[in-house]
Design a protein around this motif. Structure first.
Motif, mmCIF file in Angstrom:
data_model
loop_
_atom_site.group_PDB
_atom_site.id
_atom_site.type_symbol
_atom_site.label_atom_id
_atom_site.label_comp_id
_atom_site.label_asym_id
_atom_site.label_seq_id
_atom_site.Cartn_x
_atom_site.Cartn_y
_atom_site.Cartn_z
ATOM 1 N N GLN A 28 1.147 -8.123 -2.182
ATOM 2 C CA GLN A 28 1.660 -9.413 -2.629
ATOM 3 C C GLN A 28 3.086 -9.630 -2.135
ATOM 4 O OE1 GLN A 28 0.175 -11.880 -3.802
ATOM 5 N NE2 GLN A 28 1.506 -13.100 -5.104
ATOM 6 N N ALA A 29 3.923 -8.601 -2.206
ATOM 7 C CA ALA A 29 5.305 -8.710 -1.727
ATOM 8 C C ALA A 29 5.327 -9.019 -0.229
ATOM 9 C CB ALA A 29 6.072 -7.418 -2.017
ATOM 10 N N ARG A 30 4.489 -8.342 0.528
ATOM 11 C CA ARG A 30 4.422 -8.589 1.979
ATOM 12 C C ARG A 30 3.928 -9.997 2.269
ATOM 13 N NH1 ARG A 30 4.187 -4.910 5.865
ATOM 14 N NH2 ARG A 30 2.419 -5.963 6.830
ATOM 15 N N THR A 31 2.901 -10.427 1.545
ATOM 16 C CA THR A 31 2.346 -11.762 1.759
ATOM 17 C C THR A 31 3.395 -12.838 1.482
ATOM 18 O OG1 THR A 31 0.115 -11.015 1.217
ATOM 19 C CG2 THR A 31 0.553 -13.378 1.001
ATOM 20 N N LEU A 32 4.093 -12.704 0.357
ATOM 21 C CA LEU A 32 5.093 -13.708 -0.006
ATOM 22 C C LEU A 32 6.325 -13.638 0.879
ATOM 23 C CD1 LEU A 32 4.809 -13.671 -3.898
ATOM 24 C CD2 LEU A 32 3.723 -15.211 -2.239
ATOM 25 N N SER A 33 6.482 -12.540 1.611
ATOM 26 C CA SER A 33 7.577 -12.417 2.574
ATOM 27 C C SER A 33 7.179 -12.933 3.954
ATOM 28 C CB SER A 33 8.013 -10.949 2.693
ATOM 29 O OG SER A 33 8.539 -10.499 1.469
ATOM 30 N N GLY A 34 5.917 -13.344 4.083
ATOM 31 C CA GLY A 34 5.441 -13.884 5.357
ATOM 32 C C GLY A 34 4.990 -12.841 6.348
ATOM 33 N N LEU A 35 4.850 -11.596 5.919
ATOM 34 C CA LEU A 35 4.418 -10.541 6.825
ATOM 35 C C LEU A 35 2.898 -10.567 6.970
ATOM 36 C CD1 LEU A 35 6.679 -7.642 5.526
ATOM 37 C CD2 LEU A 35 7.006 -9.031 7.592
ATOM 38 N N MET A 36 2.444 -10.303 8.160
ATOM 39 C CA MET A 36 1.015 -10.261 8.447
ATOM 40 C C MET A 36 0.551 -8.805 8.436
ATOM 41 S SD MET A 36 0.525 -13.465 8.848
ATOM 42 C CE MET A 36 -1.067 -13.660 9.576
ATOM 43 N N GLU A 37 -0.761 -8.610 8.352
ATOM 44 C CA GLU A 37 -1.302 -7.254 8.396
ATOM 45 C C GLU A 37 -0.897 -6.596 9.708
ATOM 46 O OE1 GLU A 37 -5.603 -5.020 8.127
ATOM 47 O OE2 GLU A 37 -5.376 -6.981 7.193
ATOM 48 N N GLY A 38 -0.423 -5.381 9.626
ATOM 49 C CA GLY A 38 0.025 -4.659 10.811
ATOM 50 C C GLY A 38 1.516 -4.788 11.075
ATOM 51 N N ASP A 39 2.160 -5.802 10.480
ATOM 52 C CA ASP A 39 3.611 -5.947 10.638
ATOM 53 C C ASP A 39 4.329 -4.841 9.888
ATOM 54 O OD1 ASP A 39 3.220 -8.283 12.050
ATOM 55 O OD2 ASP A 39 3.856 -9.630 10.435
ATOM 56 N N LEU A 40 5.473 -4.448 10.414
ATOM 57 C CA LEU A 40 6.332 -3.509 9.708
ATOM 58 C C LEU A 40 7.131 -4.271 8.665
ATOM 59 C CD1 LEU A 40 7.600 -1.371 12.713
ATOM 60 C CD2 LEU A 40 5.814 -0.779 11.070
ATOM 61 N N PRO A 41 7.530 -3.658 7.589
ATOM 62 C CA PRO A 41 7.442 -2.235 7.256
ATOM 63 C C PRO A 41 6.094 -1.892 6.629
ATOM 64 C CG PRO A 41 8.657 -3.369 5.545
ATOM 65 C CD PRO A 41 8.344 -4.397 6.615
ATOM 66 N N ARG A 42 5.783 -0.603 6.654
ATOM 67 C CA ARG A 42 4.532 -0.109 6.075
ATOM 68 C C ARG A 42 4.660 0.190 4.584
ATOM 69 N NH1 ARG A 42 4.874 2.375 11.031
ATOM 70 N NH2 ARG A 42 3.309 1.647 12.504
ATOM 71 N N SER A 43 5.912 0.387 4.139
ATOM 72 C CA SER A 43 6.188 0.615 2.723
ATOM 73 C C SER A 43 7.626 0.173 2.464
ATOM 74 C CB SER A 43 6.013 2.098 2.360
ATOM 75 O OG SER A 43 7.175 2.830 2.709
ATOM 76 N N PRO A 44 8.014 0.062 1.197
ATOM 77 C CA PRO A 44 9.399 -0.323 0.908
ATOM 78 C C PRO A 44 10.404 0.737 1.354
ATOM 79 C CG PRO A 44 8.044 -0.458 -1.079
ATOM 80 C CD PRO A 44 7.209 0.172 -0.011
ATOM 81 N N PHE A 45 9.923 1.916 1.705
ATOM 82 C CA PHE A 45 10.817 3.009 2.101
ATOM 83 C C PHE A 45 10.584 3.429 3.546
ATOM 84 C CE2 PHE A 45 10.083 3.222 -2.466
ATOM 85 C CZ PHE A 45 11.381 3.010 -2.902
#
Length: 141
Positions: A28-45
């Motif tokens: 959800q965080a990645r989606t709302l940030s506009g990141l697509m599947e496969g985009d970096l980052p892979r985790s918050p760390f």
């Protein structure tokens, strides 16, 4: 007829559920940030793609997504408490399912649980389909 019952989850089951909520929140965080599947980052760390400020922003995005998950869970709990009340479950049974007291249930959802006069008159309802996104109806007879 199937009879449902609940046992306490194992540590492994709790870990799987925690991982699922964590993954849902990250997605959800990645989606709302506009990141697509496969985009970096892979985790918050992900140190390969995030510096300290990026990690902080990613963790805060996950935290906001976890708040969304909590709010939706609260909404689903309230609806399911209503369904339980309409199927004749009283405050004590609902409280046991939620790990709280009958009085806490009656205080938070005063119009959903059966009162002193006993369970509500059972009827067919489509509330279950609205709450669960399924075509099933709750037969409260």
């Amino acid at each position: 007829m199937v009879v449902m019952w609940r046992r306490e989850p194992t540590d492994e089951e709790v870990d799987r559920l925690r991982d699922a909520v964590r993954e849902l929140s990250w997605h959800q965080a990645r989606t709302l940030s506009g990141l697509m599947e496969g985009d970096l980052p892979r985790s918050p760390f992900d140190a390969e793609s995030l510096d300290g400020a990026g990690q902080r922003a990613a963790v805060l995005a996950v935290l906001a997504a976890m708040r969304d998950v909590r709010d939706l869970a609260d909404e689903l709990i309230a609806g399911t408490v209503g369904l339980a009340g309409r199927t004749g479950a009283g405050g004590e049974a609902i409280g046991n399912a939620l790990g709280t007291s009958r009085s806490a249930v009656r205080k938070r959802w005063p119009d959903t649980v059966a009162g002193a006069s006993g369970p509500r008159r059972p009827v067919f309802t489509t509330v279950g389909s609205e709450l669960w996104g399924a075509a099933d109806q709750v037969d409260e007879r």
